[in-house]
Design an enzyme around this catalytic site. Structure first.
Site, PDB file in Angstrom:
ATOM      1  N   SER A 128      17.266   6.246 -19.887  1.00 16.45           N
ATOM      2  CA  SER A 128      16.426   5.111 -19.492  1.00 16.45           C
ATOM      3  C   SER A 128      16.370   4.978 -17.984  1.00 16.45           C
ATOM      4  O   SER A 128      17.299   5.352 -17.293  1.00 16.45           O
ATOM      5  CB  SER A 128      16.955   3.815 -20.102  1.00 16.45           C
ATOM      6  OG  SER A 128      16.147   2.740 -19.664  1.00 16.45           O
ATOM      7  N   LYS A 182      19.880   3.577 -27.666  1.00 19.76           N
ATOM      8  CA  LYS A 182      18.686   3.555 -26.802  1.00 19.76           C
ATOM      9  C   LYS A 182      17.569   2.735 -27.470  1.00 19.76           C
ATOM     10  O   LYS A 182      16.852   1.985 -26.806  1.00 19.76           O
ATOM     11  CB  LYS A 182      18.206   4.990 -26.514  1.00 19.76           C
ATOM     12  CG  LYS A 182      16.857   5.091 -25.807  1.00 19.76           C
ATOM     13  CD  LYS A 182      16.944   4.591 -24.381  1.00 19.76           C
ATOM     14  CE  LYS A 182      15.712   4.526 -23.539  1.00 19.76           C
ATOM     15  NZ  LYS A 182      14.449   5.022 -23.869  1.00 19.76           N
ATOM     16  N   HIS A 185      18.364  -0.822 -27.024  1.00 20.66           N
ATOM     17  CA  HIS A 185      18.075  -1.111 -25.612  1.00 20.66           C
ATOM     18  C   HIS A 185      16.586  -1.421 -25.441  1.00 20.66           C
ATOM     19  O   HIS A 185      16.208  -2.401 -24.808  1.00 20.66           O
ATOM     20  CB  HIS A 185      18.486   0.088 -24.748  1.00 20.66           C
ATOM     21  CG  HIS A 185      17.853   0.135 -23.391  1.00 20.66           C
ATOM     22  ND1 HIS A 185      16.549   0.536 -23.200  1.00 20.66           N
ATOM     23  CD2 HIS A 185      18.326  -0.188 -22.167  1.00 20.66           C
ATOM     24  CE1 HIS A 185      16.252   0.450 -21.922  1.00 20.66           C
ATOM     25  NE2 HIS A 185      17.315   0.037 -21.269  1.00 20.66           N
ATOM     26  N   ASN A 186      15.746  -0.568 -26.012  1.00 21.30           N
ATOM     27  CA  ASN A 186      14.303  -0.781 -25.864  1.00 21.30           C
ATOM     28  C   ASN A 186      13.859  -2.066 -26.554  1.00 21.30           C
ATOM     29  O   ASN A 186      12.996  -2.778 -26.044  1.00 21.30           O
ATOM     30  CB  ASN A 186      13.523   0.412 -26.440  1.00 21.30           C
ATOM     31  CG  ASN A 186      13.555   1.606 -25.513  1.00 21.30           C
ATOM     32  OD1 ASN A 186      14.480   1.765 -24.730  1.00 21.30           O
ATOM     33  ND2 ASN A 186      12.551   2.452 -25.585  1.00 21.30           N
ATOM     34  N   GLU A 189      14.710  -4.820 -24.367  1.00 18.84           N
ATOM     35  CA  GLU A 189      13.735  -4.803 -23.262  1.00 18.84           C
ATOM     36  C   GLU A 189      12.464  -5.581 -23.681  1.00 18.84           C
ATOM     37  O   GLU A 189      11.941  -6.379 -22.912  1.00 18.84           O
ATOM     38  CB  GLU A 189      13.407  -3.339 -22.952  1.00 18.84           C
ATOM     39  CG  GLU A 189      12.460  -3.094 -21.828  1.00 18.84           C
ATOM     40  CD  GLU A 189      12.204  -1.579 -21.688  1.00 18.84           C
ATOM     41  OE1 GLU A 189      13.157  -0.792 -21.572  1.00 18.84           O
ATOM     42  OE2 GLU A 189      11.025  -1.186 -21.716  1.00 18.84           O
TER      43      GLU A 189
HETATM   44  P1  NBP Z   1       5.954  13.663 -22.109  1.00 20.98           P
HETATM   45  O1  NBP Z   1       6.498  12.772 -23.183  1.00 20.98           O
HETATM   46  O2  NBP Z   1       4.617  13.358 -21.568  1.00 20.98           O
HETATM   47  O3  NBP Z   1       5.965  15.170 -22.676  1.00 20.98           O
HETATM   48  C1  NBP Z   1       5.398  16.202 -21.919  1.00 20.98           C
HETATM   49  C2  NBP Z   1       6.268  17.439 -22.009  1.00 20.98           C
HETATM   50  O4  NBP Z   1       6.406  17.858 -23.377  1.00 20.98           O
HETATM   51  C3  NBP Z   1       5.625  18.601 -21.261  1.00 20.98           C
HETATM   52  O5  NBP Z   1       6.646  19.337 -20.633  1.00 20.98           O
HETATM   53  C4  NBP Z   1       4.979  19.397 -22.406  1.00 20.98           C
HETATM   54  O6  NBP Z   1       4.776  20.749 -22.110  1.00 20.98           O
HETATM   55  C5  NBP Z   1       6.042  19.245 -23.455  1.00 20.98           C
HETATM   56  N1  NBP Z   1       5.601  19.610 -24.805  1.00 20.98           N
HETATM   57  C6  NBP Z   1       4.704  19.032 -25.630  1.00 20.98           C
HETATM   58 BR1  NBP Z   1       3.685  17.576 -25.201  1.00 20.98          BR
HETATM   59  N2  NBP Z   1       4.571  19.659 -26.805  1.00 20.98           N
HETATM   60  C7  NBP Z   1       5.428  20.700 -26.726  1.00 20.98           C
HETATM   61  C8  NBP Z   1       5.758  21.737 -27.629  1.00 20.98           C
HETATM   62  N3  NBP Z   1       5.225  21.776 -28.850  1.00 20.98           N
HETATM   63  N4  NBP Z   1       6.651  22.666 -27.226  1.00 20.98           N
HETATM   64  C9  NBP Z   1       7.209  22.605 -26.017  1.00 20.98           C
HETATM   65  N5  NBP Z   1       6.938  21.646 -25.107  1.00 20.98           N
HETATM   66  C10 NBP Z   1       6.063  20.688 -25.465  1.00 20.98           C
HETATM   67  O7  NBP Z   1       6.997  13.776 -20.895  1.00 20.98           O
HETATM   68  P2  NBP Z   1       7.878  12.654 -20.159  1.00 20.98           P
HETATM   69  O8  NBP Z   1       7.096  11.417 -19.895  1.00 20.98           O
HETATM   70  O9  NBP Z   1       8.565  13.320 -19.042  1.00 20.98           O
HETATM   71  O10 NBP Z   1       8.965  12.253 -21.260  1.00 20.98           O
HETATM   72  C11 NBP Z   1       9.850  13.204 -21.811  1.00 20.98           C
HETATM   73  C12 NBP Z   1      10.661  12.504 -22.893  1.00 20.98           C
HETATM   74  O11 NBP Z   1      11.436  11.457 -22.280  1.00 20.98           O
HETATM   75  C13 NBP Z   1       9.813  11.824 -23.961  1.00 20.98           C
HETATM   76  O12 NBP Z   1      10.456  11.879 -25.203  1.00 20.98           O
HETATM   77  C14 NBP Z   1       9.726  10.401 -23.501  1.00 20.98           C
HETATM   78  O13 NBP Z   1       9.494   9.490 -24.550  1.00 20.98           O
HETATM   79  C15 NBP Z   1      11.119  10.203 -22.891  1.00 20.98           C
HETATM   80  N6  NBP Z   1      11.202   9.174 -21.856  1.00 20.98           N
HETATM   81  C16 NBP Z   1      10.202   8.997 -20.971  1.00 20.98           C
HETATM   82  C17 NBP Z   1      10.310   8.020 -19.998  1.00 20.98           C
HETATM   83  C18 NBP Z   1       9.217   7.820 -18.978  1.00 20.98           C
HETATM   84  O14 NBP Z   1       9.325   6.849 -18.214  1.00 20.98           O
HETATM   85  N7  NBP Z   1       8.215   8.676 -18.927  1.00 20.98           N
HETATM   86  C19 NBP Z   1      11.473   7.234 -19.934  1.00 20.98           C
HETATM   87  C20 NBP Z   1      12.501   7.465 -20.832  1.00 20.98           C
HETATM   88  C21 NBP Z   1      12.365   8.436 -21.800  1.00 20.98           C
HETATM   89  P3  NBP Z   1       3.368  21.236 -21.496  1.00 20.98           P
HETATM   90  O15 NBP Z   1       3.451  21.001 -20.026  1.00 20.98           O
HETATM   91  O16 NBP Z   1       3.315  22.679 -21.837  1.00 20.98           O
HETATM   92  O17 NBP Z   1       2.279  20.435 -22.153  1.00 20.98           O
END
Ligand code: NBP
Length: 489
Positions: A128, A182, A185-186, A189
């Site tokens: 988080s 987690k 936590h959400n 939130e």
């Molecule tokens: P995203 O949730 O937007 O996911 C994008 C990533 O997933 C890219 O690297 C993409 O690769 C990869 N991906 C997908 Br889509 N399908 C795939 C597949 N079939 N095989 C391999 N790779 C695949 O990214 P994020 O926002 O950085 O979040 C990552 C995780 O962390 C998520 O579970 C999210 O819920 C969690 N999270 C996010 C936040 C936040 O603030 N963003 C906070 C806390 C937790 P590509 O580039 O090839 O499309």
């Protein structure tokens, strides 16, 4: 060069977590399904740092030190399973897969069990703090195969946020426990955000405060017991003007989105029979907000009380009462959250570390606050505390806040301002402190129409009403004496 750990998923979270780990002296191998992102990352943000890239999954795995530590930060759901299926044949017994995405805990339970069959250690870790947290110190909530913990502890605790010098990262518990915590936590939130929104609405609609005035109130609150990230950003949002000099927040469509983690918490609370009412109301408040067109229609045909100009007689007292309402409701929300965690531990057979959970939420994450230090302290003093409300600090705080809490809700109700989270918190409090609730009548109703039986109060036991027995009464003289077999206490 072989890497201390590898990370797959170079979107916002993955890239920032890698940079964070590199800053702490670890060598990280980066891989992403779309290769161009790896190349771009290595040539830009990662340049000159202890970060190496991989051109294929096989190349990626071959660059990791043993036991291999593979962290996935990809979209939750099917992509996680797809990646695990690709990686497992390349791993050896004792290697570690860490899922740092927002996975639902039943999925983590399943992955933990499946990977155990292959001798692979699975860690489902809540992460988080968003982009900023990932880069400079997130709150990390790892759970799963405990044998993995000594291998990842140093990395995780180095890159996590710190609170009073302590890492906001500890081992949570087995299987999907990390993602469970987690999820809660959400949910919390959601509750915190809804409470803040209700306080803003009351100040605006009842008190006639401008956004700048409300911002000043939040600024003051942020110096006291409500000192927290969410109060701080609310202060800043309310004083942020659009190019025309008018508050931007007032131009934003009042329909809330949600990604489902609050809903998961509420559903789990219903499944476990725990009255986590505040998170439930916070989710429903978002659902109600989404019915914008219906609300527009209803606002024209469903009357409510007018708010008189002098609804608020003493502005300072009004603000102080509201601060107490927010504080007391927040205490209830966290008490409910920990009730849920306690019940989950009992139901799923997990041993969970409550002081560590409060500490993990203390810094780095969206609900970080000064208040969580008190929760850590409470659970450190009494690790088996039945309810946060039984801790002297919180019992005293709620007692002190009660008058302002009740006055704020009464005023809002009188003038038709909705307070779902404030009100449910107070109703919960009044229900929880009631030795006797009207469930006696409810049980009588159930027995009357469905022969569902009831139990009698020990002090009222008699020959025809024996204690500790399921009793069915023929209330009307017409029914039979057969009771239902579906009795539930
Ligand atoms: P995203 O949730 O937007 O996911 C994008 C990533 O997933 C890219 O690297 C993409 O690769 C990869 N991906 C997908 Br889509 N399908 C795939 C597949 N079939 N095989 C391999 N790779 C695949 O990214 P994020 O926002 O950085 O979040 C990552 C995780 O962390 C998520 O579970 C999210 O819920 C969690 N999270 C996010 C936040 C936040 O603030 N963003 C906070 C806390 C937790 P590509 O580039 O090839 O499309």
């Amino acid at each position: 060069m072989s890497a201390d750990f590898g990370l797959i998923g170079l979107a916002v979270m993955g890239q920032n977590l890698i940079l964070n780990a590199a800053d702490h002296g670890f060598t990280v191998c980066a891989y992403n399904r779309t290769q161009s992102k790896v190349d771009h990352f290595l040539a830009n943000e990662a340049k000159g740092k202890s970060i190496i890239g991989a051109t294929s999954i096989e190349d990626f795995i071959s660059k990791l030190k043993r036991p291999r530590k593979v962290m996935l930060l990809v979209k939750a759901g099917a992509p996680v399973d797809a990646l695990i299926n690709k990686i497992v044949p390349l791993l050896e017994k004792g290697d570690i897969i860490i899922d740092g995405g927002n996975s639902h805990f039943p999925d983590s339970n399943r992955r933990y069990e499946e990977l155990k069959k292959h001798g692979i250690l699975f860690v489902g870790s809540g992460v988080s703090g968003g982009e900023e947290g990932a880069r400079y110190g997130p709150s990390l909530m790892p759970g799963g195969s405990e044998e993995a913990w000594p291998h990842i502890k140093n990395i995780f605790q180095s890159i996590s946020a710190k609170s009073d010098g302590e890492p906001c990262c500890e081992w949570v518990g087995p299987a999907g426990a990390g993602h469970y915590v987690k999820m809660v936590h959400n949910g919390i939130e959601y509750g915190d955000m809804q409470l803040i929104c209700e306080a803003y609405d009351i100040m605006k609609r009842l008190g006639g405060f401008t956004d700048k005035e409300i911002s000043e109130v939040f600024a003051k609150w942020n110096k006291g017991v409500l000192d927290s990230f969410l109060v701080e950003i609310t202060r800043d949002i309310l004083k942020f003007d659009d190019v025309d000099g008018k508050p931007l927040v007032e131009k934003i469509m009042d329909t809330a989105g949600q990604k489902g983690t609050g809903k998961w918490t509420a559903i789990n609370a219903l499944d476990l029979g725990m009255p986590v009412t505040l998170i439930g109301e916070a989710v429903f408040a978002r659902c109600l907000s989404a019915l914008k067109n219906e609300r527009i229609r209803a606002s024209k045909v469903l009357p409510g009380p007018e708010v008189p100009k002098d609804a608020v007689k003493d502005r300072q007292q009004f603000v102080d009462d509201l601060e107490q309402a927010l504080y007391a409701s927040k205490i209830i929300s966290y008490a409910q959250g920990f009730m849920l965690i306690r019940e989950a531990a009992a139901t799923y057979g997990w041993k969970l570390n409550n002081p560590a959970i409060a500490l993990m939420w203390r810094g780095g994450c969206i609900i970080r606050s000064v208040f969580l230090a008190q929760i850590t302290k409470a659970y450190r003093q009494e690790p088996d505390l039945e309810n946060l409300l039984f801790n002297k600090f919180f019992a005293d705080a709620v007692t002190k806040a009660q008058s302002g809490w009740r006055k704020s809700i009464a005023l809002a109700t009188t003038y038709g301002i909705p307070t779902p989270a404030f009100s449910t918190a107070l109703s919960f409090y009044d229900g929880y402190r009631s030795e006797r609730l009207p469930a006696n009548l409810l049980q009588a109703q159930r027995d009357y129409f469905g022969a569902h039986t009831f139990r009698v109060l020990p002090e009222c036991a008699s020959d025809n009403l024996p204690v500790d027995k399921d009793i069915h009464i023929n209330w009307t003289g017409h029914g039979g004496n057969v009771s239902s077999s579906t009795y539930q206490a």
